[in-house]
Design a protein around this motif. Structure first.
Motif, PDB file in Angstrom:
ATOM      1  N   LEU A 229       9.067   7.767 -15.578  1.00 39.91           N
ATOM      2  CA  LEU A 229       8.207   8.427 -16.561  1.00 39.91           C
ATOM      3  C   LEU A 229       6.849   8.675 -15.929  1.00 39.91           C
ATOM      4  CD1 LEU A 229       7.637   7.747 -20.310  1.00 39.91           C
ATOM      5  CD2 LEU A 229       5.668   7.688 -18.767  1.00 39.91           C
ATOM      6  N   TRP A 230       6.377   9.913 -16.078  1.00 43.46           N
ATOM      7  CA  TRP A 230       5.060  10.305 -15.585  1.00 43.46           C
ATOM      8  C   TRP A 230       4.269  10.926 -16.733  1.00 43.46           C
ATOM      9  CZ3 TRP A 230       9.537  10.819 -12.976  1.00 43.46           C
ATOM     10  CH2 TRP A 230       9.605  10.359 -11.651  1.00 43.46           C
ATOM     11  N   VAL A 231       3.015  10.528 -16.883  1.00 42.27           N
ATOM     12  CA  VAL A 231       2.082  11.231 -17.761  1.00 42.27           C
ATOM     13  C   VAL A 231       1.077  11.921 -16.852  1.00 42.27           C
ATOM     14  CG1 VAL A 231       0.369  11.068 -19.593  1.00 42.27           C
ATOM     15  CG2 VAL A 231       2.383   9.572 -19.638  1.00 42.27           C
ATOM     16  N   LEU A 232       1.098  13.257 -16.874  1.00 44.54           N
ATOM     17  CA  LEU A 232       0.297  14.062 -15.950  1.00 44.54           C
ATOM     18  C   LEU A 232      -0.886  14.680 -16.680  1.00 44.54           C
ATOM     19  CD1 LEU A 232       3.262  15.947 -14.233  1.00 44.54           C
ATOM     20  CD2 LEU A 232       2.252  13.738 -13.583  1.00 44.54           C
ATOM     21  N   ASP A 233      -2.065  14.481 -16.137  1.00 47.89           N
ATOM     22  CA  ASP A 233      -3.265  15.142 -16.637  1.00 47.89           C
ATOM     23  C   ASP A 233      -3.414  16.435 -15.836  1.00 47.89           C
ATOM     24  OD1 ASP A 233      -5.865  16.053 -17.131  1.00 47.89           O
ATOM     25  OD2 ASP A 233      -6.607  14.029 -17.513  1.00 47.89           O
ATOM     26  N   LEU A 234      -3.035  17.556 -16.446  1.00 44.33           N
ATOM     27  CA  LEU A 234      -3.012  18.826 -15.727  1.00 44.33           C
ATOM     28  C   LEU A 234      -4.406  19.375 -15.470  1.00 44.33           C
ATOM     29  CD1 LEU A 234      -0.038  20.507 -17.619  1.00 44.33           C
ATOM     30  CD2 LEU A 234       0.018  19.172 -15.502  1.00 44.33           C
ATOM     31  N   GLU A 235      -5.369  18.990 -16.297  1.00 48.70           N
ATOM     32  CA  GLU A 235      -6.746  19.456 -16.104  1.00 48.70           C
ATOM     33  C   GLU A 235      -7.400  18.719 -14.949  1.00 48.70           C
ATOM     34  OE1 GLU A 235     -10.664  20.459 -18.820  1.00 48.70           O
ATOM     35  OE2 GLU A 235      -9.340  18.829 -19.450  1.00 48.70           O
ATOM     36  N   ALA A 236      -7.272  17.408 -14.930  1.00 51.04           N
ATOM     37  CA  ALA A 236      -7.869  16.607 -13.856  1.00 51.04           C
ATOM     38  C   ALA A 236      -6.981  16.538 -12.624  1.00 51.04           C
ATOM     39  CB  ALA A 236      -8.150  15.189 -14.361  1.00 51.04           C
ATOM     40  N   LYS A 237      -5.746  17.004 -12.739  1.00 48.07           N
ATOM     41  CA  LYS A 237      -4.758  16.948 -11.649  1.00 48.07           C
ATOM     42  C   LYS A 237      -4.574  15.509 -11.178  1.00 48.07           C
ATOM     43  CE  LYS A 237      -5.728  21.677 -10.145  1.00 48.07           C
ATOM     44  NZ  LYS A 237      -6.130  22.574  -9.048  1.00 48.07           N
ATOM     45  N   GLN A 238      -4.286  14.649 -12.159  1.00 43.70           N
ATOM     46  CA  GLN A 238      -4.097  13.230 -11.876  1.00 43.70           C
ATOM     47  C   GLN A 238      -2.885  12.707 -12.631  1.00 43.70           C
ATOM     48  OE1 GLN A 238      -7.718  11.328 -13.129  1.00 43.70           O
ATOM     49  NE2 GLN A 238      -8.862  11.927 -11.295  1.00 43.70           N
ATOM     50  N   VAL A 239      -2.288  11.659 -12.096  1.00 44.33           N
ATOM     51  CA  VAL A 239      -1.216  10.948 -12.780  1.00 44.33           C
ATOM     52  C   VAL A 239      -1.858   9.821 -13.577  1.00 44.33           C
ATOM     53  CG1 VAL A 239       0.899   9.614 -12.518  1.00 44.33           C
ATOM     54  CG2 VAL A 239       0.425  11.506 -10.951  1.00 44.33           C
ATOM     55  N   LYS A 240      -1.773   9.901 -14.897  1.00 45.86           N
ATOM     56  CA  LYS A 240      -2.374   8.868 -15.743  1.00 45.86           C
ATOM     57  C   LYS A 240      -1.489   7.625 -15.821  1.00 45.86           C
ATOM     58  CE  LYS A 240      -4.634   9.811 -19.508  1.00 45.86           C
ATOM     59  NZ  LYS A 240      -6.034   9.532 -19.118  1.00 45.86           N
ATOM     60  N   PHE A 241      -0.158   7.852 -15.891  1.00 45.71           N
ATOM     61  CA  PHE A 241       0.785   6.731 -15.955  1.00 45.71           C
ATOM     62  C   PHE A 241       2.036   7.098 -15.166  1.00 45.71           C
ATOM     63  CE2 PHE A 241      -1.625   6.698 -19.921  1.00 45.71           C
ATOM     64  CZ  PHE A 241      -2.102   5.393 -19.951  1.00 45.71           C
ATOM     65  N   HIS A 242       2.594   6.110 -14.515  1.00 46.10           N
ATOM     66  CA  HIS A 242       3.891   6.244 -13.843  1.00 46.10           C
ATOM     67  C   HIS A 242       4.593   4.910 -14.036  1.00 46.10           C
ATOM     68  CE1 HIS A 242       6.368   6.382  -9.894  1.00 46.10           C
ATOM     69  NE2 HIS A 242       7.054   6.906 -10.906  1.00 46.10           N
TER      70      HIS A 242
ATOM     71  N   LYS B 194       1.786  28.764 -24.995  1.00 45.45           N
ATOM     72  CA  LYS B 194       1.737  30.161 -25.439  1.00 45.45           C
ATOM     73  C   LYS B 194       2.079  30.290 -26.919  1.00 45.45           C
ATOM     74  CE  LYS B 194       1.503  34.645 -24.561  1.00 45.45           C
ATOM     75  NZ  LYS B 194       0.264  35.306 -24.079  1.00 45.45           N
ATOM     76  N   SER B 195       3.012  29.475 -27.397  1.00 47.62           N
ATOM     77  CA  SER B 195       3.447  29.555 -28.792  1.00 47.62           C
ATOM     78  C   SER B 195       2.527  28.791 -29.741  1.00 47.62           C
ATOM     79  CB  SER B 195       4.878  29.025 -28.924  1.00 47.62           C
ATOM     80  OG  SER B 195       4.944  27.644 -28.587  1.00 47.62           O
ATOM     81  N   GLY B 196       1.481  28.157 -29.196  1.00 50.26           N
ATOM     82  CA  GLY B 196       0.507  27.466 -30.026  1.00 50.26           C
ATOM     83  C   GLY B 196       0.975  26.136 -30.577  1.00 50.26           C
ATOM     84  N   LYS B 197       1.965  25.521 -29.950  1.00 46.10           N
ATOM     85  CA  LYS B 197       2.510  24.261 -30.461  1.00 46.10           C
ATOM     86  C   LYS B 197       1.798  23.024 -29.910  1.00 46.10           C
ATOM     87  CE  LYS B 197       7.168  26.072 -31.328  1.00 46.10           C
ATOM     88  NZ  LYS B 197       7.020  26.005 -32.800  1.00 46.10           N
ATOM     89  N   LEU B 198       0.918  23.208 -28.939  1.00 48.06           N
ATOM     90  CA  LEU B 198       0.253  22.070 -28.313  1.00 48.06           C
ATOM     91  C   LEU B 198      -1.200  21.965 -28.756  1.00 48.06           C
ATOM     92  CD1 LEU B 198       1.627  22.376 -24.658  1.00 48.06           C
ATOM     93  CD2 LEU B 198       2.548  21.034 -26.564  1.00 48.06           C
ATOM     94  N   GLY B 199      -1.725  20.741 -28.710  1.00 51.97           N
ATOM     95  CA  GLY B 199      -3.116  20.498 -29.034  1.00 51.97           C
ATOM     96  C   GLY B 199      -4.013  20.744 -27.837  1.00 51.97           C
ATOM     97  N   GLU B 200      -5.210  20.151 -27.879  1.00 54.64           N
ATOM     98  CA  GLU B 200      -6.203  20.413 -26.839  1.00 54.64           C
ATOM     99  C   GLU B 200      -5.994  19.578 -25.580  1.00 54.64           C
ATOM    100  OE1 GLU B 200     -10.053  19.924 -28.503  1.00 54.64           O
ATOM    101  OE2 GLU B 200      -9.861  21.619 -29.898  1.00 54.64           O
ATOM    102  N   LYS B 201      -5.310  18.455 -25.682  1.00 55.15           N
ATOM    103  CA  LYS B 201      -5.085  17.622 -24.500  1.00 55.15           C
ATOM    104  C   LYS B 201      -4.143  18.329 -23.524  1.00 55.15           C
ATOM    105  CE  LYS B 201      -5.243  13.207 -27.031  1.00 55.15           C
ATOM    106  NZ  LYS B 201      -4.452  11.993 -27.361  1.00 55.15           N
ATOM    107  N   GLN B 202      -4.569  18.471 -22.299  1.00 52.62           N
ATOM    108  CA  GLN B 202      -3.731  19.112 -21.280  1.00 52.62           C
ATOM    109  C   GLN B 202      -2.903  18.044 -20.556  1.00 52.62           C
ATOM    110  OE1 GLN B 202      -5.589  22.124 -18.816  1.00 52.62           O
ATOM    111  NE2 GLN B 202      -7.131  22.510 -20.372  1.00 52.62           N
ATOM    112  N   LEU B 203      -2.026  17.411 -21.341  1.00 44.49           N
ATOM    113  CA  LEU B 203      -1.171  16.343 -20.809  1.00 44.49           C
ATOM    114  C   LEU B 203       0.292  16.764 -20.870  1.00 44.49           C
ATOM    115  CD1 LEU B 203      -2.720  13.119 -22.391  1.00 44.49           C
ATOM    116  CD2 LEU B 203      -3.163  14.092 -20.130  1.00 44.49           C
TER     117      LEU B 203
END
Length: 277
Positions: free
Chosen positions: A124-137, A100-109
């Motif tokens: 540690l989890w890297v979550l892809d919120l657009e694809a609804k997938q865990v990229k790294f754990h 909302k504050s505009g601090k993030l880029g285009e990647k929905q991670l």
């Protein structure tokens, strides 16, 4: 502050659930019993002396927000991996505030680190919120003076050799003494805003491995950086670099953040839903 916001939201949740239990059966019965073309009655039959109250807008928003987060949590299938819902909820609330504050880029991670878990666990989890997938754990180290296997102490002070809790935005890469590394900008005043000054960055380390755990009963520790396994650090840095959200959670009840504003998070998520309609 966070504690007040969480208490308020929990109160609204309980109220909403009570409302839902009373209202939904009644509404369902109206749909089943009333033809679509029939006029609405202005009065309902007495219900054993109990007054029927419809949910307020605030309660409805809270229920929708809670349901959306639980749906995403389920779709990501992270509960089985040990990511607690209360940590995920905090991380998502901050992510939506930062969006909302505009601090993030285009990647929905969204990268979540839970220092409430021991270093011997993948926390540690890297979550892809657009694809609804865990990229790294994977494994991640905490600061040397934060604790042994468990991280219990945190600091924003230079040369403290402790981890710093809170929300970060990833910046650019550089090659340093640990090789390929990723700068982190701390956003929580008093908790992690000295990250750049302290050179708290993402980097790889030989002491972040299953072999090290087998030999020592825990991971090695950094000077405050969220250090990564050497065989995954390049891929993780590549993925999360460029203004994505990182949240470091830990067992510190004094921690608070302006980015844990539930109202902003709710409006951001619901606005996004409206744009998709």
């Amino acid at each position: 502050m966070e504690n007040q916001s969480v208490v308020r939201r929990q109160r609204l949740k309980r109220r909403a659930r009570r409302m839902a239990r009373r209202v939904l059966p009644f509404v369902a019965s109206l749909f089943l019993a009333t033809p679509l073309a029939a006029p609405m009655r202005t009065k309902a039959a007495p219900t054993m002396g109990a007054e029927l109250r419809l949910p307020t807008a605030a309660v409805t928003k809270t229920v929708l927000f809670d349901q959306r987060l639980h749906d995403l949590y389920r779709d990501l299938q992270v509960e089985a991996q040990g990511l607690r819902f209360e940590v995920f909820e905090k991380a998502m609330t901050g992510y939506l505030n930062l969006e909302k504050s505009g601090k993030l880029g285009e990647k929905q991670l969204l990268t979540v680190v839970d220092f409430g878990l021991p270093s011997t666990e993948k926390r540690l989890w890297v979550l892809d919120l657009e694809a609804k997938q865990v990229k790294f754990h994977t494994l991640v180290a905490h600061g040397h003076n934060s604790g042994e296997n468990m991280a219990t102490n945190f600091s924003n002070e230079n040369e403290s050799n402790m981890s710093s809790l809170g929300f970060y935005v990833t910046e650019g890469e550089y090659i340093g003494k640990h090789g390929r590394s990723l700068k982190l900008q701390g956003l929580d005043e008093g908790y992690n805003t000295n990250a750049l000054l302290r050179s708290v960055v993402m980097h790889g380390a030989e002491y972040v491995s299953e072999d090290f755990i087998r030999q020592n009963g825990r991971l090695g520790r950094s000077l405050g950086c969220p250090a990564l396994p050497m065989d995954q650090k390049d891929a993780i840095i590549e993925a999360v670099g460029g203004q994505t959200c990182l949240f470091l959670n830990g067992p510190d009840e004094s921690y608070s953040s302006k980015y844990l504003n539930q109202d902003v998070a709710m409006s951001t998520l619901l606005d996004r839903d409206n744009q998709m309609i």
